[in-house]
Motif scaffolding. Structure first.
Motif, PDB file in Angstrom:
ATOM      1  N   LYS A 196      10.776 -43.780 -26.126  1.00  0.00           N
ATOM      2  CA  LYS A 196      10.463 -43.328 -24.764  1.00  0.00           C
ATOM      3  C   LYS A 196      11.002 -41.913 -24.586  1.00  0.00           C
ATOM      4  O   LYS A 196      11.970 -41.667 -23.859  1.00  0.00           O
ATOM      5  CB  LYS A 196      11.058 -44.293 -23.750  1.00  0.00           C
ATOM      6  CG  LYS A 196      10.505 -45.711 -23.890  1.00  0.00           C
ATOM      7  CD  LYS A 196      11.210 -46.671 -22.976  1.00  0.00           C
ATOM      8  CE  LYS A 196      10.685 -48.086 -23.206  1.00  0.00           C
ATOM      9  NZ  LYS A 196      11.505 -49.081 -22.508  1.00  0.00           N
ATOM     10  N   GLU A 222      10.084 -39.007 -23.163  1.00  0.00           N
ATOM     11  CA  GLU A 222      10.180 -38.293 -21.881  1.00  0.00           C
ATOM     12  C   GLU A 222      11.337 -38.822 -21.039  1.00  0.00           C
ATOM     13  O   GLU A 222      12.098 -38.041 -20.469  1.00  0.00           O
ATOM     14  CB  GLU A 222       8.873 -38.390 -21.108  1.00  0.00           C
ATOM     15  CG  GLU A 222       7.759 -37.560 -21.705  1.00  0.00           C
ATOM     16  CD  GLU A 222       6.484 -37.633 -20.890  1.00  0.00           C
ATOM     17  OE1 GLU A 222       6.550 -37.823 -19.660  1.00  0.00           O
ATOM     18  OE2 GLU A 222       5.412 -37.490 -21.496  1.00  0.00           O
ATOM     19  N   ASP A 223      11.459 -40.137 -20.962  1.00  0.00           N
ATOM     20  CA  ASP A 223      12.560 -40.733 -20.209  1.00  0.00           C
ATOM     21  C   ASP A 223      13.894 -40.422 -20.873  1.00  0.00           C
ATOM     22  O   ASP A 223      14.893 -40.187 -20.192  1.00  0.00           O
ATOM     23  CB  ASP A 223      12.373 -42.245 -20.086  1.00  0.00           C
ATOM     24  CG  ASP A 223      11.224 -42.626 -19.161  1.00  0.00           C
ATOM     25  OD1 ASP A 223      10.802 -41.783 -18.346  1.00  0.00           O
ATOM     26  OD2 ASP A 223      10.757 -43.770 -19.250  1.00  0.00           O
ATOM     27  N   ALA A 225      14.932 -36.877 -20.015  1.00  0.00           N
ATOM     28  CA  ALA A 225      15.415 -36.792 -18.635  1.00  0.00           C
ATOM     29  C   ALA A 225      16.840 -37.330 -18.514  1.00  0.00           C
ATOM     30  O   ALA A 225      17.685 -36.723 -17.849  1.00  0.00           O
ATOM     31  CB  ALA A 225      14.477 -37.546 -17.704  1.00  0.00           C
TER      32      ALA A 225
END
Length: 70
Positions: free
Chosen positions: A40, A42-43, A46
């Motif tokens: 994951k 992108e998560d 972040a």
């Protein structure tokens, strides 16, 4: 351990931890690394960026910044 549902359990627990205002910066780091392992990206980026914002003097800053930037 990284067996069975360990990563899913870790993600769930880290997500529960970060909703608290007093969550330690390390919770964001842990979440980011778990999300990296589960694909994951992108998560993960972040979460790692949030960790670096909360702990600007992190000793692993360069490595995590590289992960966050892909």
């Amino acid at each position: 351990r990284n067996k069975g549902l360990d990563l899913l359990t870790a993600e769930t627990l880290y997500r529960q931890a970060i909703v608290r205002d007093d969550a330690p910066a390390a919770a964001w780091r842990g979440l980011g690394l778990v999300l990296t392992r589960t694909g994951k990206a992108e998560d993960a980026a972040a979460a790692i960026k949030e960790y670096l914002k909360r702990k600007p003097d992190a000793p692993d800053r360069a490595m995590l910044a590289a992960i966050a930037e892909g």
